[in-house]
Write an enzyme that holds these catalytic residues in place. Structure first.
Site, PDB file in Angstrom:
ATOM      1  N   GLU A 128       0.849  -1.193   0.000  1.00 21.71           N
ATOM      2  CA  GLU A 128       0.000   0.000   0.000  1.00 21.71           C
ATOM      3  C   GLU A 128       0.885   1.244   0.000  1.00 21.71           C
ATOM      4  O   GLU A 128       2.064   1.172   0.351  1.00 21.71           O
ATOM      5  CB  GLU A 128      -0.942   0.017   1.210  1.00 21.71           C
ATOM      6  CG  GLU A 128      -0.235   0.218   2.536  1.00 21.71           C
ATOM      7  CD  GLU A 128      -1.199   0.331   3.710  1.00 21.71           C
ATOM      8  OE1 GLU A 128      -2.417   0.275   3.521  1.00 21.71           O
ATOM      9  OE2 GLU A 128      -0.710   0.470   4.837  1.00 21.71           O
ATOM     10  N   LYS A 130       2.865   4.606   0.850  1.00 28.02           N
ATOM     11  CA  LYS A 130       3.435   5.202   2.060  1.00 28.02           C
ATOM     12  C   LYS A 130       3.121   6.685   2.015  1.00 28.02           C
ATOM     13  O   LYS A 130       3.581   7.400   1.118  1.00 28.02           O
ATOM     14  CB  LYS A 130       4.940   4.962   2.095  1.00 28.02           C
ATOM     15  CG  LYS A 130       5.618   5.567   3.312  1.00 28.02           C
ATOM     16  CD  LYS A 130       7.044   5.073   3.423  1.00 28.02           C
ATOM     17  CE  LYS A 130       7.715   5.555   4.691  1.00 28.02           C
ATOM     18  NZ  LYS A 130       7.804   7.011   4.800  1.00 28.02           N
ATOM     19  N   ASP A 132       3.285  10.542   3.065  1.00 27.06           N
ATOM     20  CA  ASP A 132       4.306  11.418   3.627  1.00 27.06           C
ATOM     21  C   ASP A 132       3.635  12.381   4.606  1.00 27.06           C
ATOM     22  O   ASP A 132       3.336  13.519   4.275  1.00 27.06           O
ATOM     23  CB  ASP A 132       4.994  12.184   2.485  1.00 27.06           C
ATOM     24  CG  ASP A 132       6.311  12.781   2.926  1.00 27.06           C
ATOM     25  OD1 ASP A 132       6.735  12.516   4.063  1.00 27.06           O
ATOM     26  OD2 ASP A 132       6.906  13.528   2.130  1.00 27.06           O
ATOM     27  N   TYR A 238      -3.478   2.259   9.128  1.00 28.09           N
ATOM     28  CA  TYR A 238      -2.716   1.173   8.502  1.00 28.09           C
ATOM     29  C   TYR A 238      -2.080   0.218   9.517  1.00 28.09           C
ATOM     30  O   TYR A 238      -1.423  -0.739   9.139  1.00 28.09           O
ATOM     31  CB  TYR A 238      -1.638   1.716   7.560  1.00 28.09           C
ATOM     32  CG  TYR A 238      -0.701   2.748   8.163  1.00 28.09           C
ATOM     33  CD1 TYR A 238       0.172   2.416   9.185  1.00 28.09           C
ATOM     34  CD2 TYR A 238      -0.695   4.058   7.692  1.00 28.09           C
ATOM     35  CE1 TYR A 238       1.019   3.353   9.742  1.00 28.09           C
ATOM     36  CE2 TYR A 238       0.151   5.008   8.239  1.00 28.09           C
ATOM     37  CZ  TYR A 238       0.998   4.649   9.261  1.00 28.09           C
ATOM     38  OH  TYR A 238       1.836   5.576   9.818  1.00 28.09           O
ATOM     39  N   LYS A 325      11.037   2.957  -1.417  1.00 28.70           N
ATOM     40  CA  LYS A 325      10.937   4.379  -1.722  1.00 28.70           C
ATOM     41  C   LYS A 325      10.835   4.639  -3.224  1.00 28.70           C
ATOM     42  O   LYS A 325      11.337   3.859  -4.035  1.00 28.70           O
ATOM     43  CB  LYS A 325      12.165   5.108  -1.173  1.00 28.70           C
ATOM     44  CG  LYS A 325      12.248   5.132   0.346  1.00 28.70           C
ATOM     45  CD  LYS A 325      11.048   5.839   0.919  1.00 28.70           C
ATOM     46  CE  LYS A 325      11.189   6.273   2.345  1.00 28.70           C
ATOM     47  NZ  LYS A 325      12.154   7.257   2.661  1.00 28.70           N
ATOM     48  N   CYS A 415      39.389  26.923  11.909  1.00 26.99           N
ATOM     49  CA  CYS A 415      37.986  26.785  12.311  1.00 26.99           C
ATOM     50  C   CYS A 415      37.306  28.157  12.207  1.00 26.99           C
ATOM     51  O   CYS A 415      37.807  29.133  12.773  1.00 26.99           O
ATOM     52  CB  CYS A 415      37.906  26.270  13.748  1.00 26.99           C
ATOM     53  SG  CYS A 415      36.243  26.366  14.447  1.00 26.99           S
ATOM     54  N   CYS A 418      36.396  29.401  16.073  1.00 28.13           N
ATOM     55  CA  CYS A 418      37.363  29.768  17.111  1.00 28.13           C
ATOM     56  C   CYS A 418      38.728  30.132  16.543  1.00 28.13           C
ATOM     57  O   CYS A 418      39.616  30.568  17.288  1.00 28.13           O
ATOM     58  CB  CYS A 418      37.502  28.642  18.137  1.00 28.13           C
ATOM     59  SG  CYS A 418      38.371  27.209  17.501  1.00 28.13           S
ATOM     60  N   CYS A 433      38.191  20.843  13.747  1.00 29.38           N
ATOM     61  CA  CYS A 433      38.697  22.008  14.452  1.00 29.38           C
ATOM     62  C   CYS A 433      39.652  21.514  15.535  1.00 29.38           C
ATOM     63  O   CYS A 433      39.316  20.608  16.305  1.00 29.38           O
ATOM     64  CB  CYS A 433      37.518  22.754  15.075  1.00 29.38           C
ATOM     65  SG  CYS A 433      37.986  23.806  16.445  1.00 29.38           S
ATOM     66  N   CYS A 439      36.793  25.602  21.822  1.00 27.59           N
ATOM     67  CA  CYS A 439      35.972  26.071  20.701  1.00 27.59           C
ATOM     68  C   CYS A 439      34.518  26.188  21.143  1.00 27.59           C
ATOM     69  O   CYS A 439      33.867  25.202  21.473  1.00 27.59           O
ATOM     70  CB  CYS A 439      36.089  25.123  19.512  1.00 27.59           C
ATOM     71  SG  CYS A 439      35.041  25.638  18.132  1.00 27.59           S
TER      72      CYS A 439
END
Ligand code: IVH
Length: 689
Positions: A128, A130, A132, A238, A325, A415, A418, A433, A439
């Site tokens: 059946e 699916k 969303d 379902y 899917k 980074c 930082c 980093c 940080c």
């Protein structure tokens, strides 16, 4: 008498402000219902907006007077707090995914293996669509709808009964149903209702929803059910949870019963082989745009319920069902910039900021670029036109460059948060980093993870609040959250209720939400630490193995690599990450300070009444009646541990046909040996199958 409604906000006394807020709450509530529920607004949008503005201005001047039912907390924005929690009678599982035909064949083969069905034994599968949307559980007692809940984390959801009552597809009462019936299914918004809602939002100058799923989620989480009512949601049944008497022996028979009781169920098909399943999938995918609501795949379920029971579930997904899917939808757009995000373990993730584009009904404006190599291999750069893809709730992906940009992208060597040097270890794909504990970006990400839904799940403590608390210096480590109330208004700071955007009620609600989480389960605590490679699944395995906080702490603080590796499902990467985490003095301090604030609940033993509880079993030879996998699942459900090798610690060996060296070893060591028939008799007499 003075008409306070006519006074400017700056001229109101405290008492007048209080009266004004009460009047405005009533007035705005009334017009909300007229607008959302009855589709019949009685005042202009400008007049409505003016009332809301006045309400906000008064609240800004008198934060302490903000009402629990303040309109500024209600409309439009989904509400995070405010719903009671509901423990599901049986966990609400999610589904594993199949993407291609081979995955469907594997699914069927796995079922046959598990159940020991021959190649040609009939195996009926219900297919059946699916939907969303969002799953919900509806409880009926003696035919009356008494409670409805969201899925939440699968174990505990939120009580949204009042909102679900506004959905026309959900019967308030049903005749002929069992005394206890918990119906599960999907709440969704149809394309027509979605278009209408967004038209209304646009006309009123409010933001539009990105897709029907988000709109349904926002509508379901309104504290005022009148708003939900105006959104015209749908429901399809379902599945089910607790049921006092099942009305059939197959999935399809129960669906028919649900339909006879007044629920809407989707059209479904019974398939008997992979070819039929994929043909159904292809036909539905081709016709998907003609469906009145979004579907993102096909769900296949074993029709026989006794087989569903035997197959059971592996962690959070059933073995008897899978979601196949549909192919992801794609679109082209421009890369406007590339930002670097700092994760809680210091990982630097490049993110493409895209010119917003609609992909399969959803507006996409960001896509992860994963790492330096991914960018280099695909020649992604600022100014490039790229093909992006979105699959269900997966983060959008950049598939390829359609037109290159002018300048290649260079990964930053520091980074962005930082300024510490970035490091990329040999054999690793990620830059990290090097700022470690200094940080701030990492610290904030760790705290965000700590309070997130599957960890401590503290209502009203999201990214925004964590950032503000961190910047103000009141929360730097997890333990600080639990001393927040005690320290409130001290150290020369204003009390929380006087901070911008806070008031008496919101501060009290936060402190209450934090108090509620002082008692925490061991698995959530372990997961919340945010240790590399230790996700929810591994946290559960560890909690089940050690059962108490003290036993866990002792194990990870010592030299117990082998012991950790002996846990089924825990690999070397995970074990080493755990030991490294606890070997660090700072982390150990963070842990000690934190657990001093908490009451950690011991993990419940699987089943202490069963004769197999705590026993170590070894299966060997060929079993005739069940598969190895099924035997292992049964044994574990009864509290036993299943090992692959025989030793002094083995309590029992179950020897099937043609058992060899393990059987001999058991006999040498004097370990108890039983055959398959004795095993089946043993589990049949154990009460908790
Ligand atoms: S069955 C134990 N059937 O998909 C199996 N789920 O990805 C319970 N969903 O959480 C789920 N349509 O929210 C099932 N026809 C359908 C469905 C469906 C949508 C959702 C459901 C579930 C999620 C898993």
């Amino acid at each position: 008498m003075i008409n306070t409604a006519a006074l400017p906000v700056s001229a109101l006394s405290e008492d007048q402000a209080k009266a004004e807020l009460a009047r405005l709450a009533f007035e705005i509530g009334f017009h909300d219902r007229a607008y959302y529920q009855n589709d019949a607004p009685e005042i202009s949008d400008a007049a409505y907006d003016q009332s809301r503005r006045r309400n906000s201005e008064i609240e800004a001047r008198f934060p302490g007077l903000k009402r629990a039912d303040s309109p500024s907390e209600r409309i439009g924005a989904p509400v995070t707090g405010g719903f009671a929690k509901v423990r599901h009678s049986r966990p609400m599982l999610s589904l594993g995914n199949a993407f291609k035909e081979a995955d469907v064949a594997d699914f069927l083969a796995g079922i046959r293996r598990f159940l020991k069905l021959s190649e040609d034994a009939p195996l009926a599968i219900v297919a059946e669509p699916k939907i969303d949307g969002l799953s919900a559980a509806l409880r009926y007692e003696n035919g009356i709808f008494v409670q409805g809940a969201t899925r939440g984390d699968g174990e505990i959801g939120e009580d949204i009964t009042a909102n679900l009552r506004t959905i026309a597809d959900i019967p308030q009462s049903i005749a002929g149903a069992p005394d206890i019936l918990e119906v599960r299914g999907e709440v969704f918004m149809s394309h027509a209702a979605f278009a209408k809602l967004n038209r209304r939002q646009r006309d009123a100058g409010r933001p539009e929803y990105a897709n029907p799923r988000n709109a349904a989620a926002g509508s379901l989480r309104q504290l005022d059910a009148a708003i939900t009512a105006g959104r015209r949601l749908g429901f399809r049944a379902y599945a089910w949870g607790e049921v006092s008497a099942l009305p059939g022996a197959t999935q399809s028979a129960v669906l028919a019963a649900l339909e006879s009781w007044g629920f809407q169920v989707q059209a479904h098909e019974i398939c008997t082989n992979a070819a039929q399943m994929t043909a159904y999938h292809a036909a539905m995918e081709a016709g998907r745009s003609k469906m009145p609501y979004d579907i993102d795949g096909i769900v296949y379920k074993v029709d026989r319920l006794d087989w569903q029971d035997r197959l059971g579930a592996a962690s959070r997904t059933p073995r008897w069902a899978i979601a196949h899917k549909f192919a992801a939808e794609q679109a082209q757009t421009l890369v406007e910039s590339i930002d670097i995000q700092v994760g809680r373990t210091g990982k630097l993730t490049p993110v493409a900021r895209l010119k917003p584009v609609t992909v399969g009904g959803v507006v996409v404006s960001n896509a992860t670029l994963h790492n330096e190599d991914y960018i280099a291999e695909k020649h992604i750069s600022v100014g490039a036109v790229v093909l992006v893809q979105r699959a269900g709730d997966v983060i959008p992906q950049v598939l390829e460059v359609v037109k290159p940009g002018a300048v290649p992208f260079e990964f930053p060597m520091t980074c962005p948060a930082c300024g510490a040097n970035a490091v990329r270890d040999e054999g690793e794909v990620d830059w990290r980093c090097g700022g470690g504990l200094i940080c701030a970006a990492q610290a904030v990400e760790r705290l965000r993870h700590f309070v997130s839904r599957n960890a401590f799940d503290i209502d009203g403590l999201g990214e925004k609040q964590i950032r503000a608390f961190f910047e103000a210096g009141v929360v730097r480590a997890p333990a600080d959250i639990f001393t927040l109330q005690h320290r409130d208004g001290m150290e020369g700071r204003k009390p929380l209720r006087d901070w911008d955007g806070w008031g008496d009620t919101s501060a009290e609600n936060l402190f209450a939400a934090i108090e509620e989480r002082r008692i925490i389960s061991l698995d959530r605590l372990i997961f919340a630490l945010g240790i590399r490679h230790v996700g929810q699944g591994n946290a559960k395995l560890l909690a089940r193995r050690y059962e108490t906080k003290d036993a866990f702490e002792a194990a990870v603080s010592g030299d117990s690599l082998q012991e950790l590796l002996d846990i089924d499902g825990i690999g070397e990467k995970v074990a080493k990450a755990l030991l490294a985490f606890f070997a660090d003095d700072h982390n150990k301090d963070v842990w000690t300070a934190l657990v001093a604030e908490l009451r950690v609940q011991d993990m419940a033993r699987a089943d202490t009444t069963s004769p197999l509880a705590g026993r170590t079993l070894v299966f060997t030879g060929t079993l005739e009646q069940t598969s190895r996998a099924e035997a292992k699942v049964r044994a574990e459900a009864l509290g036993a541990r299943v090992s692959g090798s025989v030793s002094q610690k083995t309590d029992m060996v179950i020897a099937g046909a043609a058992a060899g060296s393990k059987l001999r070893k058991a006999q040498e060591l004097g370990v108890k040996v039983i055959d398959e028939a004795e095993w089946l008799a043993l589990i049949a007499t154990s009460n908790s199958q």
